[in-house]
Structures are given as structure tokens and as C-alpha cells.
Design a protein around this motif. Sequence first.
Motif, PDB file in Angstrom:
ATOM      1  N   MET A   1     -25.346 -44.467 -43.836  1.00 42.54           N
ATOM      2  CA  MET A   1     -25.797 -44.105 -42.492  1.00 42.54           C
ATOM      3  C   MET A   1     -25.175 -42.772 -42.072  1.00 42.54           C
ATOM      4  O   MET A   1     -24.014 -42.511 -42.329  1.00 42.54           O
ATOM      5  CB  MET A   1     -25.401 -45.225 -41.527  1.00 42.54           C
ATOM      6  N   GLU A   2     -25.990 -41.937 -41.433  1.00 40.32           N
ATOM      7  CA  GLU A   2     -25.495 -40.636 -40.979  1.00 40.32           C
ATOM      8  C   GLU A   2     -24.630 -40.780 -39.726  1.00 40.32           C
ATOM      9  O   GLU A   2     -24.855 -41.667 -38.902  1.00 40.32           O
ATOM     10  CB  GLU A   2     -26.671 -39.702 -40.651  1.00 40.32           C
ATOM     11  N   LYS A   3     -23.650 -39.918 -39.595  1.00 41.94           N
ATOM     12  CA  LYS A   3     -22.857 -39.805 -38.368  1.00 41.94           C
ATOM     13  C   LYS A   3     -22.965 -38.337 -37.947  1.00 41.94           C
ATOM     14  O   LYS A   3     -22.495 -37.446 -38.676  1.00 41.94           O
ATOM     15  CB  LYS A   3     -21.397 -40.193 -38.677  1.00 41.94           C
ATOM     16  N   ILE A   4     -23.591 -38.103 -36.809  1.00 41.72           N
ATOM     17  CA  ILE A   4     -24.005 -36.734 -36.470  1.00 41.72           C
ATOM     18  C   ILE A   4     -23.222 -36.168 -35.287  1.00 41.72           C
ATOM     19  O   ILE A   4     -23.113 -36.808 -34.244  1.00 41.72           O
ATOM     20  CB  ILE A   4     -25.518 -36.708 -36.169  1.00 41.72           C
ATOM     21  N   LEU A   5     -22.692 -34.961 -35.472  1.00 37.47           N
ATOM     22  CA  LEU A   5     -22.023 -34.241 -34.380  1.00 37.47           C
ATOM     23  C   LEU A   5     -22.944 -33.114 -33.896  1.00 37.47           C
ATOM     24  O   LEU A   5     -23.441 -32.328 -34.712  1.00 37.47           O
ATOM     25  CB  LEU A   5     -20.698 -33.646 -34.868  1.00 37.47           C
ATOM     26  N   ILE A   6     -23.124 -33.048 -32.567  1.00 35.54           N
ATOM     27  CA  ILE A   6     -23.878 -31.929 -31.970  1.00 35.54           C
ATOM     28  C   ILE A   6     -22.887 -31.121 -31.140  1.00 35.54           C
ATOM     29  O   ILE A   6     -22.224 -31.679 -30.260  1.00 35.54           O
ATOM     30  CB  ILE A   6     -25.010 -32.451 -31.058  1.00 35.54           C
ATOM     31  N   THR A   7     -22.786 -29.827 -31.411  1.00 35.33           N
ATOM     32  CA  THR A   7     -21.961 -28.968 -30.539  1.00 35.33           C
ATOM     33  C   THR A   7     -22.898 -28.242 -29.573  1.00 35.33           C
ATOM     34  O   THR A   7     -24.064 -28.041 -29.889  1.00 35.33           O
ATOM     35  CB  THR A   7     -21.142 -27.932 -31.334  1.00 35.33           C
ATOM     36  N   GLY A   8     -22.394 -27.866 -28.414  1.00 35.00           N
ATOM     37  CA  GLY A   8     -23.248 -27.214 -27.414  1.00 35.00           C
ATOM     38  C   GLY A   8     -24.326 -28.161 -26.909  1.00 35.00           C
ATOM     39  O   GLY A   8     -25.447 -27.746 -26.586  1.00 35.00           O
ATOM     40  N   VAL A  27     -28.113 -44.474 -31.081  1.00 31.83           N
ATOM     41  CA  VAL A  27     -27.084 -43.856 -30.223  1.00 31.83           C
ATOM     42  C   VAL A  27     -25.682 -43.987 -30.806  1.00 31.83           C
ATOM     43  O   VAL A  27     -24.826 -43.118 -30.627  1.00 31.83           O
ATOM     44  CB  VAL A  27     -27.076 -44.444 -28.791  1.00 31.83           C
ATOM     45  N   GLU A  28     -25.446 -45.071 -31.556  1.00 28.01           N
ATOM     46  CA  GLU A  28     -24.098 -45.305 -32.107  1.00 28.01           C
ATOM     47  C   GLU A  28     -23.746 -44.297 -33.205  1.00 28.01           C
ATOM     48  O   GLU A  28     -22.580 -44.189 -33.592  1.00 28.01           O
ATOM     49  CB  GLU A  28     -23.971 -46.761 -32.608  1.00 28.01           C
ATOM     50  N   ASN A  29     -24.749 -43.557 -33.690  1.00 30.67           N
ATOM     51  CA  ASN A  29     -24.483 -42.615 -34.789  1.00 30.67           C
ATOM     52  C   ASN A  29     -24.441 -41.156 -34.346  1.00 30.67           C
ATOM     53  O   ASN A  29     -24.386 -40.254 -35.185  1.00 30.67           O
ATOM     54  CB  ASN A  29     -25.550 -42.795 -35.881  1.00 30.67           C
ATOM     55  N   ILE A  30     -24.490 -40.951 -33.041  1.00 33.07           N
ATOM     56  CA  ILE A  30     -24.520 -39.579 -32.528  1.00 33.07           C
ATOM     57  C   ILE A  30     -23.294 -39.326 -31.652  1.00 33.07           C
ATOM     58  O   ILE A  30     -22.965 -40.136 -30.774  1.00 33.07           O
ATOM     59  CB  ILE A  30     -25.790 -39.328 -31.659  1.00 33.07           C
ATOM     60  N   ILE A  31     -22.650 -38.172 -31.876  1.00 34.92           N
ATOM     61  CA  ILE A  31     -21.588 -37.717 -30.966  1.00 34.92           C
ATOM     62  C   ILE A  31     -22.018 -36.366 -30.404  1.00 34.92           C
ATOM     63  O   ILE A  31     -22.206 -35.398 -31.156  1.00 34.92           O
ATOM     64  CB  ILE A  31     -20.232 -37.579 -31.680  1.00 34.92           C
ATOM     65  N   ALA A  32     -22.215 -36.334 -29.095  1.00 37.82           N
ATOM     66  CA  ALA A  32     -22.558 -35.071 -28.430  1.00 37.82           C
ATOM     67  C   ALA A  32     -21.258 -34.424 -27.969  1.00 37.82           C
ATOM     68  O   ALA A  32     -20.347 -35.121 -27.504  1.00 37.82           O
ATOM     69  CB  ALA A  32     -23.466 -35.351 -27.244  1.00 37.82           C
ATOM     70  N   VAL A  69     -23.847 -31.931 -39.035  1.00 36.63           N
ATOM     71  CA  VAL A  69     -23.490 -31.194 -37.819  1.00 36.63           C
ATOM     72  C   VAL A  69     -24.685 -30.356 -37.374  1.00 36.63           C
ATOM     73  O   VAL A  69     -25.290 -29.656 -38.197  1.00 36.63           O
ATOM     74  CB  VAL A  69     -22.279 -30.256 -38.040  1.00 36.63           C
ATOM     75  N   PHE A  70     -25.029 -30.453 -36.098  1.00 34.30           N
ATOM     76  CA  PHE A  70     -25.984 -29.530 -35.472  1.00 34.30           C
ATOM     77  C   PHE A  70     -25.119 -28.627 -34.597  1.00 34.30           C
ATOM     78  O   PHE A  70     -24.687 -29.026 -33.518  1.00 34.30           O
ATOM     79  CB  PHE A  70     -27.023 -30.288 -34.632  1.00 34.30           C
ATOM     80  N   HIS A  71     -24.856 -27.420 -35.107  1.00 34.19           N
ATOM     81  CA  HIS A  71     -23.880 -26.557 -34.453  1.00 34.19           C
ATOM     82  C   HIS A  71     -24.592 -25.558 -33.531  1.00 34.19           C
ATOM     83  O   HIS A  71     -24.967 -24.463 -33.950  1.00 34.19           O
ATOM     84  CB  HIS A  71     -23.062 -25.828 -35.517  1.00 34.19           C
ATOM     85  N   LEU A  72     -24.764 -25.961 -32.271  1.00 37.07           N
ATOM     86  CA  LEU A  72     -25.576 -25.160 -31.349  1.00 37.07           C
ATOM     87  C   LEU A  72     -24.744 -24.274 -30.422  1.00 37.07           C
ATOM     88  O   LEU A  72     -25.282 -23.366 -29.788  1.00 37.07           O
ATOM     89  CB  LEU A  72     -26.455 -26.085 -30.493  1.00 37.07           C
ATOM     90  N   ALA A  73     -23.450 -24.549 -30.306  1.00 35.83           N
ATOM     91  CA  ALA A  73     -22.629 -23.806 -29.332  1.00 35.83           C
ATOM     92  C   ALA A  73     -22.610 -22.313 -29.679  1.00 35.83           C
ATOM     93  O   ALA A  73     -22.318 -21.944 -30.816  1.00 35.83           O
ATOM     94  CB  ALA A  73     -21.210 -24.355 -29.332  1.00 35.83           C
TER      95      ALA A  73
END
Length: 317
Positions: A1-8, A27-32, A69-73
Motif C-alpha cells: 500500500m502506498e503512503k503519500i506525502l503532499i507538500t504545499g 484518507v489513511e494513506n495520505i499526509i498533507a 511524494v507530491f512535492h508542490l511547495a
Amino acid sequence: MEKILITGANGQLGTELTISLCKKYGVENIIASDINLPKSTLPCQFIKLDVAQKADLERVIANAQITQVFHLAALLSAKGESDPQFTWDLNMSSLITILEAARKYQINKIFWPSSIAVFGRTTPKENTPQHTVTEPDTMYGITKLAGERLCEYYFKKYGIDVRSLRYPGLISNKTLPGGGTTDYAVDIFYQAIETGTYNCFLNRETFLPMMYMPDAIKATIDLMDAPKENIKIRSSYNIGAVSFSPEDLAKVIQKSIPDFTITYSPDFRQQIADSWPSNIDDSAAKKDWGWQPNFDLDKLSSDMLKNLKEKLSNSIF
Ligand code: AKB
């Protein structure tokens, strides 16, 4: 299972991408994360994170066992010009921290946004090719170009699966853009509804590539879902959707709000806009992973007006 970090995650793109990723992965696999606290409650976990703090960023990646990682910042084109040194530091240091973290920890995919800001005055303006002259004039554009080179370097040298899109101006109705040159194309809708008039900071015939947020989200998710072997471009893909000038946009808005008027007072952002393409050749994205936008100018405009009218009337009462 993926564990995803979103920055910005509180930004214009981050807000809507966070919601889509929550739906897709749970929702349990996403950290904003964001440097500021969110204005409204998020469906997933939120961490207050300054991506310029290398140790903090690395700690979150390691402790939460992040796999994507979705690095948007980042600081955008107009705001970036008020502190170029800080723009360089923030935009570049956070990217290299994440690329290096991908070598150390179990990150298997990274998304990093580039922009039409990588292009400059020496780039062909019409149907701008995927591979062409890139001599940006803004610090934001310089960081995006350097970032593209870093992404390709880390893919070729270390096999890091990093994927990227050169976003045009993004138009959305949930979160305001912050500090870009294309922001007029969002402001105009708010002003058209609230005051019936708009004073545009670009001149009437400034054609720029633009995209409605649902298309931007679709492009991002489609790119990240595409099989690894289909991703032939490891710097960043050109993606296009629509191209219009402030005058074109005003005329489309007048179809729904006939009394709407626009005036033009170009400021320092005009120079930035003049250095960018009018429209983009995105045939590589179409061929490699099936990119296809859904919204043209008419469809985008009526959807924006409908959603904003609803939002603004709810916020009054
Ligand atoms: C900006 O105007 O700076 C951004 C972009 C085109 O990257 N919207």
C-alpha cells in the motif's frame, strides 16, 4: 500500500490534489503538509512542515514510511521576484532533499511540478516544442529549469522514478492561486461576479497557455499512474489545454454577465507574461501516456461561474 506525502497541500493545486488522492488511495494513506495551517478541515492527516527545513522534511519521510511524494511547495513567478535568493533556496533545496531521500528511504515515485516558466523570450512562442530553447527570465523559471535537470539527472544516475509536468496557468474555484503571473485568469471571475468590472494587470492581447483544474488533476494522476516504461521524458512534459488573452476571457464571461467590463493596467507581470509562450505543443504527453484535456474556454468559463456564484452566495449568508 502506498503512503503519500503532499507538500504545499494548502495551495491552489495542493488543495484539490489532496482531495483526489484521498479518494484514490484512502484518507489513511495520505499526509498533507504545508508551512501554514489549513483554512478548513482536511479529510486526511495534516502536518505543519517547512520544506526548507531539510531535517524536518527527511524525518517526516522516514518516520511515516512515505512511498510517494507530491512535492508542490514552491514560490511562483511574480512573488518569487520580490525575493529571488529565497525563491532559489526554497524551490531548489526542498527538491534535492526529496530526491536524496528517495535514495535513502523507500520512496518509489515522486511528482514534481514544472511550469511554462522554463521558457523565455528566445523560445518559439507558438506551438512551443517539448525540446527547445529554455532561457527563463524569472528566478521561478530558473528554479524550474534547474529542477527539471535535477529530476532527469536523478532518474538517469540513480533510477529515481520522478515525473513532472510543465503546468500552464491553472484556473480553479476552490483555492486562490498565490503569486503567479497567470493569476488574473482566476481573479477576473471573482471580480466579474462581485463587482461586474475587472482591472487586469496584463494587457488585452497577452495570450498565455491555461488549464482548468479538473484537467490539471487528471493530467497529474494519469502521469503518475502510467507504466514506468511509457514515461520517456524525465525532465518535464509539456501539457496544453487552452490558450487565450484577457480580452478573449472577458468576452466569454460577457456571454453570462453581459454588463461585465474590463480595463487594462499592465504592471511588472506583463514583462514576465511577454517572455512566456502563447500555446504549447503537448504531442509527447499525448503519445506517451494518453494526455487529453476535457475543458475548452467556454466549458471552463461556465463551470467557473456556476461554482463561484454558488460559493460566493454561500459565503455571504
Ligand atoms: C505562475 O504564473 O507563476 C504560475 C505558472 C505558470 O507556473 N501559474
